[in-house]
Scaffold this active site. Structure first.
Site, PDB file in Angstrom:
ATOM      1  N   ARG A   1       0.836  -1.210   0.000  1.00 59.63           N
ATOM      2  CA  ARG A   1       0.000   0.000   0.000  1.00 59.63           C
ATOM      3  C   ARG A   1       0.871   1.261   0.000  1.00 59.63           C
ATOM      4  O   ARG A   1       0.548   2.253  -0.659  1.00 59.63           O
ATOM      5  CB  ARG A   1      -0.955  -0.017   1.198  1.00 59.63           C
ATOM      6  CG  ARG A   1      -2.051  -1.073   1.007  1.00 59.63           C
ATOM      7  CD  ARG A   1      -3.054  -1.052   2.137  1.00 59.63           C
ATOM      8  NE  ARG A   1      -3.647   0.260   2.336  1.00 59.63           N
ATOM      9  CZ  ARG A   1      -4.206   0.648   3.472  1.00 59.63           C
ATOM     10  NH1 ARG A   1      -4.235  -0.166   4.517  1.00 59.63           N
ATOM     11  NH2 ARG A   1      -4.735   1.850   3.582  1.00 59.63           N
TER      12      ARG A   1
ATOM     13  N   ASP B   1      -3.000   8.025   3.462  1.00 58.77           N
ATOM     14  CA  ASP B   1      -2.067   8.455   2.406  1.00 58.77           C
ATOM     15  C   ASP B   1      -1.649   9.907   2.670  1.00 58.77           C
ATOM     16  O   ASP B   1      -2.098  10.539   3.634  1.00 58.77           O
ATOM     17  CB  ASP B   1      -2.688   8.264   1.003  1.00 58.77           C
ATOM     18  CG  ASP B   1      -3.894   9.172   0.744  1.00 58.77           C
ATOM     19  OD1 ASP B   1      -3.833  10.386   1.041  1.00 58.77           O
ATOM     20  OD2 ASP B   1      -4.919   8.677   0.212  1.00 58.77           O
TER      21      ASP B   1
ATOM     22  N   HIS C   1      -6.769   8.514  11.387  1.00 60.59           N
ATOM     23  CA  HIS C   1      -6.377   7.098  11.438  1.00 60.59           C
ATOM     24  C   HIS C   1      -4.877   6.898  11.218  1.00 60.59           C
ATOM     25  O   HIS C   1      -4.444   5.822  10.821  1.00 60.59           O
ATOM     26  CB  HIS C   1      -7.201   6.287  10.422  1.00 60.59           C
ATOM     27  CG  HIS C   1      -8.668   6.249  10.764  1.00 60.59           C
ATOM     28  ND1 HIS C   1      -9.662   5.930   9.863  1.00 60.59           N
ATOM     29  CD2 HIS C   1      -9.312   6.513  11.936  1.00 60.59           C
ATOM     30  CE1 HIS C   1     -10.841   5.989  10.466  1.00 60.59           C
ATOM     31  NE2 HIS C   1     -10.658   6.352  11.711  1.00 60.59           N
TER      32      HIS C   1
ATOM     33  N   CYS D   1       8.014  -0.375  21.886  1.00 60.14           N
ATOM     34  CA  CYS D   1       8.220   0.807  22.737  1.00 60.14           C
ATOM     35  C   CYS D   1       7.529   2.062  22.192  1.00 60.14           C
ATOM     36  O   CYS D   1       7.568   3.105  22.831  1.00 60.14           O
ATOM     37  CB  CYS D   1       9.715   1.073  22.933  1.00 60.14           C
ATOM     38  SG  CYS D   1      10.541   1.774  21.484  1.00 60.14           S
TER      39      CYS D   1
ATOM     40  N   CYS E   1      13.545  -1.684  15.658  1.00 58.98           N
ATOM     41  CA  CYS E   1      13.640  -0.386  16.334  1.00 58.98           C
ATOM     42  C   CYS E   1      15.098  -0.061  16.662  1.00 58.98           C
ATOM     43  O   CYS E   1      15.838  -0.919  17.159  1.00 58.98           O
ATOM     44  CB  CYS E   1      12.817  -0.443  17.620  1.00 58.98           C
ATOM     45  SG  CYS E   1      12.902   1.050  18.609  1.00 58.98           S
TER      46      CYS E   1
ATOM     47  N   CYS F   1      15.105  -0.112  20.922  1.00 60.66           N
ATOM     48  CA  CYS F   1      14.906  -1.309  21.751  1.00 60.66           C
ATOM     49  C   CYS F   1      14.994  -2.608  20.960  1.00 60.66           C
ATOM     50  O   CYS F   1      14.896  -3.686  21.546  1.00 60.66           O
ATOM     51  CB  CYS F   1      13.559  -1.221  22.474  1.00 60.66           C
ATOM     52  SG  CYS F   1      12.143  -1.572  21.406  1.00 60.66           S
TER      53      CYS F   1
ATOM     54  N   GLY G   1     -16.189  11.421   0.022  1.00 61.73           N
ATOM     55  CA  GLY G   1     -15.639  10.083  -0.183  1.00 61.73           C
ATOM     56  C   GLY G   1     -15.537   9.217   1.053  1.00 61.73           C
ATOM     57  O   GLY G   1     -14.598   8.435   1.171  1.00 61.73           O
ATOM     58  N   THR G   2     -16.516   9.334   1.939  1.00 63.92           N
ATOM     59  CA  THR G   2     -16.513   8.433   3.097  1.00 63.92           C
ATOM     60  C   THR G   2     -17.855   7.723   3.195  1.00 63.92           C
ATOM     61  O   THR G   2     -18.898   8.318   2.939  1.00 63.92           O
ATOM     62  CB  THR G   2     -16.151   9.157   4.415  1.00 63.92           C
ATOM     63  OG1 THR G   2     -16.262   8.217   5.489  1.00 63.92           O
ATOM     64  CG2 THR G   2     -17.009  10.365   4.698  1.00 63.92           C
TER      65      THR G   2
ATOM     66  N   ALA H   1     -14.960  12.867  -6.421  1.00 62.56           N
ATOM     67  CA  ALA H   1     -14.332  14.081  -5.897  1.00 62.56           C
ATOM     68  C   ALA H   1     -13.551  14.834  -6.974  1.00 62.56           C
ATOM     69  O   ALA H   1     -13.561  16.069  -7.015  1.00 62.56           O
ATOM     70  CB  ALA H   1     -13.398  13.708  -4.743  1.00 62.56           C
TER      71      ALA H   1
END
Ligand code: OAD
Length: 267
Positions: A83, A117, A132, A143, A169, A172, A209-210, A253
Site C-alpha cells: 500500500r 495516504d 487514522h 516501545c 527499532c 529497543c 468520499g466516506t 471528488a
C-alpha cells in the site's frame, strides 16, 4: 485563459452545484472531512463498495489488527509496504488540488481525513489532521518510539503477496509497525481533539468520499451540524450521511470539487 467547464456535461445536477456554490460563497470557515473515495481517482482502492475494494479482497482481522501483526509480521508488513508503494506512485487528483486551492483562499480551511495516504499534503494543503494515522509514520510495536522514514522498495507496489520482514527499532530492537490505527485500537487523542476543535468552528463541512461506516469519525458530521455547519456531501453514492446533507453532489471528488470551484468563480 481559464478553461470553462460546462456543468451540464457532468453528472452533478446543476441545481445542486448552484446551491453548494452559494453555501461555499457565504462560508467564512469551510472545512472538509475526507475518506478513501477522495483518493479513488488517484488509483488508490477504497475499503468498501466495489469488488476491488480492500475489505472485499482481504479480511481486516487478518491484516489490520495488533493480533494479526503479532501472529504474522511479514504478511502484515508486506501488505502495508504494498500500500505504501501504491501511495508513493500515486499522484494527487483534481479533487485534492481543488481543496488545496480552498486552503489558500480561506486561511482557516481545515481538512480532517481518515486517509492514511499523504495526497492532501502533496497537493499543497496545510491544515490537515489524520484521524487514522499515516502510512509513513512508522513506530515501534514494542516501545512506540517513532522510526525514521525509509525508502519503500521499488517492487513493493507490484503485489500484495510480498512477504517482508519489518525493520527493527533503533532503540529497543522491537519490530516496526505501520503508523496507522488498527481495528480494536484507540484513536490517538491529538488528531481527534484537533478535528473537534476545527469542526466546532467551521460553518460549512464538505464530506467527501466516506461511507460513514466507521466511528467515531462518522459522527463528526452530526457534530459539525450541531455546531451550526452546513453540510455538502460529495460522493457518487448515498451514505449514512445523506440525511444530514444540505446538498449532495453525486459524483467523484475529482469531478465535483473542480466544478464547485468553477461555479463559485462564476457566481
Ligand atoms: P470506505 O471505503 O468505507 O468508503 C469509500 C466511500 O467513497 C464510499 O462511500 C464510496 O461511495 C465513495 N467513493 C468512491 N469513489 C469515490 C470518488 N471518486 N469520489 C468520492 N467518493 C467516492 O472509506 P472510508 O469511509 O474512508 O479505517 O473508510 C473509513 C475507514 O474504514 C478507513 O479510514 C479505514 C477503513 O477500515 C482504518 O483503517 C482504521
Amino acid at each position: 485563459m481559464k478553461a470553462v467547464v460546462d456543468p451540464y456535461r457532468h453528472s452533478v445536477r446543476p441545481e445542486d452545484l448552484d446551491l453548494a456554490a452559494s453555501l461555499l460563497a457565504a462560508s467564512k470557515r469551510p472545512a472538509a472531512l475526507t475518506g478513501a473515495g477522495m483518493s479513488a481517482e488517484s488509483g488508490l482502492a477504497t475499503f468498501r463498495g466495489t469488488h476491488s475494494s480492500l475489505w472485499s479482497r482481504w479480511e481486516p482481522e487478518e491484516l489490520a489488527t495488533p493480533r494479526a501483526y503479532r501472529e504474522d509480521k511479514e504478511l502484515v508488513w508486506g501488505w502495508y509496504m504494498w500500500r505504501m508503494g501504491a501511495v508513493a506512485r500515486a499522484q494527487p487528483n483534481a479533487g485534492h488540488k481543488a481543496l488545496a486551492v480552498m486552503s489558500r483562499r480561506w486561511p482557516y480551511f481545515a481538512i480532517v481525513t481518515q486517509n492514511v495516504d499523504n495526497l492532501h499534503e502533496r497537493a499543497g494543503s496545510t491544515r490537515i489532521t489524520h484521524l487514522h494515522g499515516g502510512l509513513f509514520e512508522h513506530r515501534c510495536f514494542a516501545c512506540a518510539r517513532p522510526h525514521p522514514e525509509f525508502v519503500v522498495p521499488a517492487d513493493a507496489a507490484d503485489g500484495p503477496q510480498l512477504r517482508l520482514a519489518p525493520p527493527r527499532c533503533l532503540h529497543c530492537g522491537g519490530y516496526i509497525r505501520p503508523g496507522v490505527v488498527w481495528f480494536g485500537e484507540q484513536m490517538p487523542e491529538e488528531p481527534w481533539n484537533q478535528a473537534t476543535a476545527w469542526l466546532r468552528e467551521c460553518d460549512l463541512l464538505l464530506v467527501i468520499g466516506t461511507s460513514a461506516m466507521v466511528q467515531p469519525a462518522a459522527s463528526l458530521v452530526g457534530f459539525a451540524r450541531q455546531h451550526g455547519a452546513k453540510v455538502v456531501l460529495v460522493n457518487p453514492e448515498d451514505t449514512g450521511h445523506s440525511s444530514l446533507a444540505d446538498v449532495h453532489l453525486k459524483a467523484g471528488a475529482a469531478e465535483a470539487l473542480p466544478l464547485l470551484l468553477d461555479r463559485l468563480d462564476r457566481s
